[in-house]
Design an enzyme around this catalytic site. Sequence first.
Site, mmCIF file in Angstrom:
data_model
loop_
_atom_site.group_PDB
_atom_site.id
_atom_site.type_symbol
_atom_site.label_atom_id
_atom_site.label_comp_id
_atom_site.label_asym_id
_atom_site.label_seq_id
_atom_site.Cartn_x
_atom_site.Cartn_y
_atom_site.Cartn_z
ATOM 1 N N LYS A 115 48.675 37.424 33.580
ATOM 2 C CA LYS A 115 47.444 36.894 34.174
ATOM 3 C C LYS A 115 46.709 37.981 34.950
ATOM 4 O O LYS A 115 45.465 38.027 34.959
ATOM 5 C CB LYS A 115 47.775 35.720 35.097
ATOM 6 C CG LYS A 115 46.577 35.102 35.827
ATOM 7 C CD LYS A 115 45.480 34.635 34.875
ATOM 8 C CE LYS A 115 44.503 33.654 35.501
ATOM 9 N NZ LYS A 115 43.941 34.037 36.784
ATOM 10 N N GLU B 275 38.862 40.712 32.460
ATOM 11 C CA GLU B 275 37.718 39.894 32.875
ATOM 12 C C GLU B 275 36.737 40.711 33.711
ATOM 13 O O GLU B 275 35.518 40.601 33.550
ATOM 14 C CB GLU B 275 38.251 38.702 33.654
ATOM 15 C CG GLU B 275 37.243 37.737 34.195
ATOM 16 C CD GLU B 275 37.946 36.702 35.054
ATOM 17 O OE1 GLU B 275 37.784 36.757 36.295
ATOM 18 O OE2 GLU B 275 38.673 35.856 34.500
#
Length: 294
Positions: A166, A173
């Site tokens: 993550k 991102e």
Amino acid sequence: MHIGLIGLGKMGFNMRERLRKGGLMVTGFDPNPDVTDVQSLDELLQTVPAPRIIWAMVPAGAATEAVIGELGEKLSPGDLVIDGGNSRFTEDQKHSELLAVRGIRFADCGVSGGVWGLENGYGLMVGGDTEDVQRAMPVFDALRPEGERADSFVHVGGVGAGHYSKMVHNGIEYGLMQAYAEGYQLLEAKDIITDLPGTFRAWQKGTVVRSWLLDLMVKALDEDPGLRTIGDYVEDSGEGRWTVEEAIANAVPTPVITAALFARFASREDSSPAMKMVSALRHQFGGHATRPAA
């Protein structure tokens, strides 16, 4: 299945609703009396049948540390704790070892989907023992989008692997948002461009840069043309920094992610249309607060 959920903020509140829609019983606890199902952690643990599955969805750092510590004192052998927040992967091993002394199981789960997860489902990256992951699979299946499990869920590896993946996800991102935002600023600066929102809208289907983030750019511009109400100060939530630190530790070049992180630092000094867009995108997908324009 009946699970306990600690933390009913922007993510946890919607996750509780999605789990219930998926047929699970969920008892949630939060200090906010307007959203909690029970008035204390003790009441939560009394309500959830043993062996318990308790999902912690609280901010990384001190809050998670406190919750894990308290659960370690109050849970029973065979209970399973899942940390679904954005804890640093190095903390997972410590939490796992602390709980293991008392016979309590532990898994970590990176969760992506932001404030849209209730409607769309969440992408899930899990670290832990196979037996623990399989035990909690009805929870993961209720949270993820419909369709093939492998398209939105992965058992990445042992404890810590979920949060590590993550972390890298969030680093990527950073880079994606920065590229879109810089393109926005370049288009905005050119006087021959007369339909800036329409340009991004035309990229939504058929182009190689189409994505959900692009869709959110169009939504942000529809809601606030020119982003006049949004300041260009952009926070970083930790994962970007951790990704760059891991890149250095492993001698892996990550120039795009690193530059995106540094751009956020720069946003705190100079006015920038690009950073207005990064701030707008963070608000769109995650409900992160924006600063008003000066």
